[in-house]
Design a protein around this motif. Structure first.
Motif, PDB file in Angstrom:
ATOM      1  N   MET A 426     -62.722  49.195 -17.911  1.00 28.25           N
ATOM      2  CA  MET A 426     -61.828  48.078 -17.592  1.00 28.25           C
ATOM      3  C   MET A 426     -61.917  46.975 -18.648  1.00 28.25           C
ATOM      4  N   ASP A 427     -63.140  46.564 -18.977  1.00 24.49           N
ATOM      5  CA  ASP A 427     -63.315  45.482 -19.947  1.00 24.49           C
ATOM      6  C   ASP A 427     -63.011  45.918 -21.370  1.00 24.49           C
ATOM      7  N   GLY A 428     -63.370  47.164 -21.706  1.00 22.07           N
ATOM      8  CA  GLY A 428     -63.217  47.630 -23.073  1.00 22.07           C
ATOM      9  C   GLY A 428     -61.884  48.303 -23.337  1.00 22.07           C
ATOM     10  N   PHE A 429     -61.657  49.466 -22.726  1.00 20.24           N
ATOM     11  CA  PHE A 429     -60.435  50.209 -23.021  1.00 20.24           C
ATOM     12  C   PHE A 429     -59.190  49.472 -22.548  1.00 20.24           C
ATOM     13  N   CYS A 430     -59.138  49.129 -21.254  1.00 22.37           N
ATOM     14  CA  CYS A 430     -57.941  48.457 -20.722  1.00 22.37           C
ATOM     15  C   CYS A 430     -57.770  47.065 -21.323  1.00 22.37           C
ATOM     16  N   GLY A 431     -58.892  46.347 -21.493  1.00 17.27           N
ATOM     17  CA  GLY A 431     -58.799  45.004 -22.042  1.00 17.27           C
ATOM     18  C   GLY A 431     -58.298  44.983 -23.468  1.00 17.27           C
ATOM     19  N   ALA A 432     -58.733  45.951 -24.297  1.00 16.58           N
ATOM     20  CA  ALA A 432     -58.302  45.985 -25.693  1.00 16.58           C
ATOM     21  C   ALA A 432     -56.958  46.677 -25.862  1.00 16.58           C
ATOM     22  N   ALA A 433     -56.610  47.569 -24.944  1.00 17.19           N
ATOM     23  CA  ALA A 433     -55.322  48.270 -25.048  1.00 17.19           C
ATOM     24  C   ALA A 433     -54.158  47.360 -24.694  1.00 17.19           C
ATOM     25  N   THR A 434     -54.343  46.492 -23.732  1.00 18.53           N
ATOM     26  CA  THR A 434     -53.269  45.585 -23.314  1.00 18.53           C
ATOM     27  C   THR A 434     -53.449  44.236 -23.986  1.00 18.53           C
ATOM     28  N   THR A 435     -52.376  43.514 -24.163  1.00 19.53           N
ATOM     29  CA  THR A 435     -52.437  42.269 -24.927  1.00 19.53           C
ATOM     30  C   THR A 435     -51.493  41.226 -24.349  1.00 19.53           C
ATOM     31  N   VAL A 436     -51.945  39.996 -24.373  1.00 20.51           N
ATOM     32  CA  VAL A 436     -51.107  38.863 -24.003  1.00 20.51           C
ATOM     33  C   VAL A 436     -50.616  38.129 -25.245  1.00 20.51           C
ATOM     34  N   SER A 437     -51.428  38.075 -26.293  1.00 14.23           N
ATOM     35  CA  SER A 437     -51.053  37.335 -27.501  1.00 14.23           C
ATOM     36  C   SER A 437     -49.789  37.918 -28.135  1.00 14.23           C
ATOM     37  N   THR A 438     -49.731  39.234 -28.287  1.00 12.48           N
ATOM     38  CA  THR A 438     -48.528  39.857 -28.834  1.00 12.48           C
ATOM     39  C   THR A 438     -47.348  39.692 -27.886  1.00 12.48           C
ATOM     40  N   TRP A 439     -47.600  39.837 -26.610  1.00 13.59           N
ATOM     41  CA  TRP A 439     -46.538  39.705 -25.598  1.00 13.59           C
ATOM     42  C   TRP A 439     -45.910  38.316 -25.648  1.00 13.59           C
ATOM     43  N   VAL A 440     -46.738  37.281 -25.703  1.00 10.46           N
ATOM     44  CA  VAL A 440     -46.217  35.910 -25.768  1.00 10.46           C
ATOM     45  C   VAL A 440     -45.489  35.685 -27.095  1.00 10.46           C
ATOM     46  N   GLY A 441     -46.040  36.209 -28.198  1.00  8.33           N
ATOM     47  CA  GLY A 441     -45.350  36.077 -29.474  1.00  8.33           C
ATOM     48  C   GLY A 441     -43.988  36.736 -29.465  1.00  8.33           C
ATOM     49  N   GLU A 442     -43.878  37.885 -28.809  1.00 11.03           N
ATOM     50  CA  GLU A 442     -42.585  38.561 -28.690  1.00 11.03           C
ATOM     51  C   GLU A 442     -41.615  37.752 -27.841  1.00 11.03           C
ATOM     52  N   LEU A 443     -42.111  37.173 -26.753  1.00  8.43           N
ATOM     53  CA  LEU A 443     -41.242  36.337 -25.915  1.00  8.43           C
ATOM     54  C   LEU A 443     -40.704  35.149 -26.699  1.00  8.43           C
ATOM     55  N   LYS A 444     -41.545  34.572 -27.558  1.00  6.12           N
ATOM     56  CA  LYS A 444     -41.105  33.427 -28.361  1.00  6.12           C
ATOM     57  C   LYS A 444     -40.094  33.845 -29.417  1.00  6.12           C
ATOM     58  N   ALA A 445     -40.188  35.078 -29.916  1.00  3.85           N
ATOM     59  CA  ALA A 445     -39.348  35.507 -31.022  1.00  3.85           C
ATOM     60  C   ALA A 445     -38.022  36.100 -30.574  1.00  3.85           C
ATOM     61  N   LEU A 446     -37.944  36.615 -29.349  1.00  6.84           N
ATOM     62  CA  LEU A 446     -36.708  37.226 -28.876  1.00  6.84           C
ATOM     63  C   LEU A 446     -35.669  36.167 -28.505  1.00  6.84           C
ATOM     64  N   ARG A 447     -34.420  36.589 -28.451  1.00  8.53           N
ATOM     65  CA  ARG A 447     -33.391  35.702 -27.925  1.00  8.53           C
ATOM     66  C   ARG A 447     -33.710  35.340 -26.476  1.00  8.53           C
ATOM     67  N   ARG A 448     -33.205  34.199 -26.044  1.00  4.41           N
ATOM     68  CA  ARG A 448     -33.612  33.667 -24.747  1.00  4.41           C
ATOM     69  C   ARG A 448     -33.338  34.644 -23.615  1.00  4.41           C
ATOM     70  N   GLY A 449     -32.147  35.217 -23.579  1.00  7.10           N
ATOM     71  CA  GLY A 449     -31.833  36.150 -22.507  1.00  7.10           C
ATOM     72  C   GLY A 449     -32.704  37.392 -22.543  1.00  7.10           C
ATOM     73  N   HIS A 450     -32.916  37.940 -23.725  1.00  6.07           N
ATOM     74  CA  HIS A 450     -33.786  39.112 -23.865  1.00  6.07           C
ATOM     75  C   HIS A 450     -35.223  38.776 -23.500  1.00  6.07           C
ATOM     76  N   ALA A 451     -35.668  37.571 -23.851  1.00  2.00           N
ATOM     77  CA  ALA A 451     -37.044  37.173 -23.528  1.00  2.00           C
ATOM     78  C   ALA A 451     -37.249  37.072 -22.018  1.00  2.00           C
ATOM     79  N   TRP A 452     -36.268  36.533 -21.307  1.00  2.00           N
ATOM     80  CA  TRP A 452     -36.382  36.436 -19.851  1.00  2.00           C
ATOM     81  C   TRP A 452     -36.433  37.830 -19.216  1.00  2.00           C
ATOM     82  N   VAL A 453     -35.610  38.723 -19.717  1.00  2.00           N
ATOM     83  CA  VAL A 453     -35.618  40.086 -19.171  1.00  2.00           C
ATOM     84  C   VAL A 453     -36.950  40.772 -19.474  1.00  2.00           C
ATOM     85  N   TYR A 454     -37.381  40.694 -20.721  1.00  2.00           N
ATOM     86  CA  TYR A 454     -38.616  41.359 -21.129  1.00  2.00           C
ATOM     87  C   TYR A 454     -39.828  40.793 -20.390  1.00  2.00           C
TER      88      TYR A 454
END
Length: 487
Positions: A426-454
């Motif tokens: 849980m701490d190692g594999f799942c924690g390192a496999a999933t990410t919030v930093s990239t997810w938030v960066g993608e939300l900031k970079a996408l168009r507003r409507g696409h970001a809300w959907v994603y």
């Protein structure tokens, strides 16, 4: 794709990186700066536009154009540019193509960085969770602060223009500053255009450096955890979220499931919203604050030279990364805190394996899974990063499954070692496999409507997965206590 070549003082040519074409699908590298450039407003929908341009450009054409651009830049270094008229070169640089490191060597460097930084990103996350889970803590979700810290760092790295800004990285004159004060005066229009071009060139170079990939995809991605975020959201919904001790009583000095105050569904829904809104809002703020800090301390930020990174850091990392990973595996087999020494079979008092060692054994596997899944799937839908979404959902499902097994006394998690292995997964594999930093960066970079959907689909599907996996056991037969002392 590749980075800029460098030369030693004796004139010996350094091999430049030759990255695989799929690396351009990493959103940690392609997301625009969180704050607009002072010289040109970045268009909204950068990620969609970037993926569309990649799809329309053949890989061999883009790679050849990259080399031709470097040749043109090398020629310009022989003469002063309008924006840097005070630059007088002391030695001409021939406009020739430099030898390239093999794709295998470049990818090996990148994987080594990912392994090394995933280990230390996971350790940093576990350490922050332990530091921020204290009596009467105002925020009960321990993974919140690692998510904020990782998003802050990726905001800083995305906006930074100094770490990899020396001339041997960017092929610009040594006296030419990368940034300057923007002015709307007509005489400065050419200078502003030149600065904008330099910023674009620097961004294109930075995203091809294995060290930068390791810092963003490896460290920041492993420091943050989407699966733990969704797990805490479900625990808040089900009124089972572990909270620090606020008050002690004469009968007990710690909280337990027997003294949980039951609440109605409305309060549980508010608890779910509290975890989701707090995490997303703070992470978005951290992304912008990190970018602003990079601008504020730009004049004080040191630069990493090409020769130092290429000749020393890359080669040392080959030893450190694989050595740390192999060492962690040996420590998991023979724990150093075992009573009587690692050679004995006594397991009383073993603590390291469950808290950290198993986690850093599995962390590189999770990080590399996220890395290659992003390369394969992120470009499938321009407005929806399918790679990040898929690994976040798979990691969330795996986290819920491992939690159920750990809290089932009749399953594999009923024993001490099985409980510790599941905690490490849980701490190692799942924690390192999933990410919030990239997810938030993608939300900031996408168009507003696409970001809300994603963003909305990611949270709703994630909570739904946790409800089906963890809720089925919790509301069916219930959870048992764990034997390895973990929550």
């Amino acid at each position: 794709m590749g980075s800029m070549p460098g030369k030693t003082e004796e004139g010996e040519e350094e091999e430049e990186y030759q990255l695989p074409d799929l690396y351009q699908h990493l959103d940690e590298l392609n997301a625009p700066s969180p704050i607009p450039s002072p010289h040109a407003e970045r268009p909204q929908g950068y990620l969609e536009d970037h993926r569309s341009s990649i799809a329309q450009t053949p890989h061999h054409h883009s790679r050849d154009e990259s080399y031709n651009q470097r040749d043109r830049i090398s020629k310009h270094r022989e003469a002063p540019s309008p924006a840097t008229s005070d630059y007088i070169p002391t030695k001409k640089t021939p406009a020739t193509r430099h030898p390239r490191a093999s794709r295998f060597a470049t990818e090996l460097f990148t994987i080594s960085y990912l392994i090394f930084f995933s280990i230390f990103g996971t350790l940093a996350r576990l350490g922050l969770q332990a530091l921020t889970f204290y009596p009467s803590a105002p925020v009960a979700t321990g993974v919140l602060w690692p998510n904020v810290a990782g998003t802050f760092l990726i905001g800083f790295l995305s906006e930074d223009r100094k770490l990899f800004s020396t001339p041997d990285w960017t092929c610009r004159p040594p006296s030419a500053p990368l940034t300057s004060t923007h002015s709307a005066h007509p005489h400065n229009h050419a200078q502003n255009q030149n600065l904008e071009a330099q910023e674009k060139q620097h961004a294109s170079v930075k995203r091809t450096i294995p060290l930068y990939i390791g810092l963003t995809t490896g460290f920041c991605g492993s420091l943050t955890s989407f699966s733990s975020f969704i797990r805490d959201a479900f625990l808040a919904l089900s009124n089972t979220l572990p909270v620090p001790i606020s008050h002690t009583t004469s009968s007990s000095s710690s909280s337990s499931s027997s003294n949980i105050v039951h609440r109605n569904g409305g309060y549980s829904f508010l608890a779910l919203l509290a975890v989701i809104i707090t995490t997303i809002a703070l992470c978005f703020s951290a992304l912008l604050v990190g970018a602003q800090l990079a601008v504020a301390v730009e004049r004080y930020t040191p630069s990493i030279t090409y020769i130092f990174a290429r000749r020393f850091v890359d080669r040392i990392m080959l030893i450190l990364a694989w050595g740390c990973w192999i060492g962690a595996i040996f420590m998991a087999i023979w724990p150093p805190d075992r009573t009587g020494g690692p050679a004995t079979n006594t397991r009383n008092g073993e603590y390291w394996r469950g808290t950290a060692i198993f986690a850093i054994v599995f962390a590189p596997l999770g990080c590399l899974s996220r890395f290659y899944l992003s390369l394969a799937l992120n470009a499938k839908i321009a407005s929806f990063p399918m790679g990040t979404f898929t690994i976040n959902m798979l990691g969330t499902a795996a986290e819920g499954l491992f939690w159920d097994l750990q809290h089932s006394s009749h399953a594999v998690g009923g024993g001490l070692v099985g409980c510790q292995v599941l905690q490490g997964m849980m701490d190692g594999f799942c924690g390192a496999a999933t990410t919030v930093s990239t997810w938030v960066g993608e939300l900031k970079a996408l168009r507003r409507g696409h970001a809300w959907v994603y963003g909305g689909v990611s949270v709703v599907v994630g909570v739904g997965i946790m409800g089906g996996v963890m809720g089925g056991v919790l509301w069916g037969r219930g959870w048992d206590g764990v034997v390895c002392g973990m929550r």
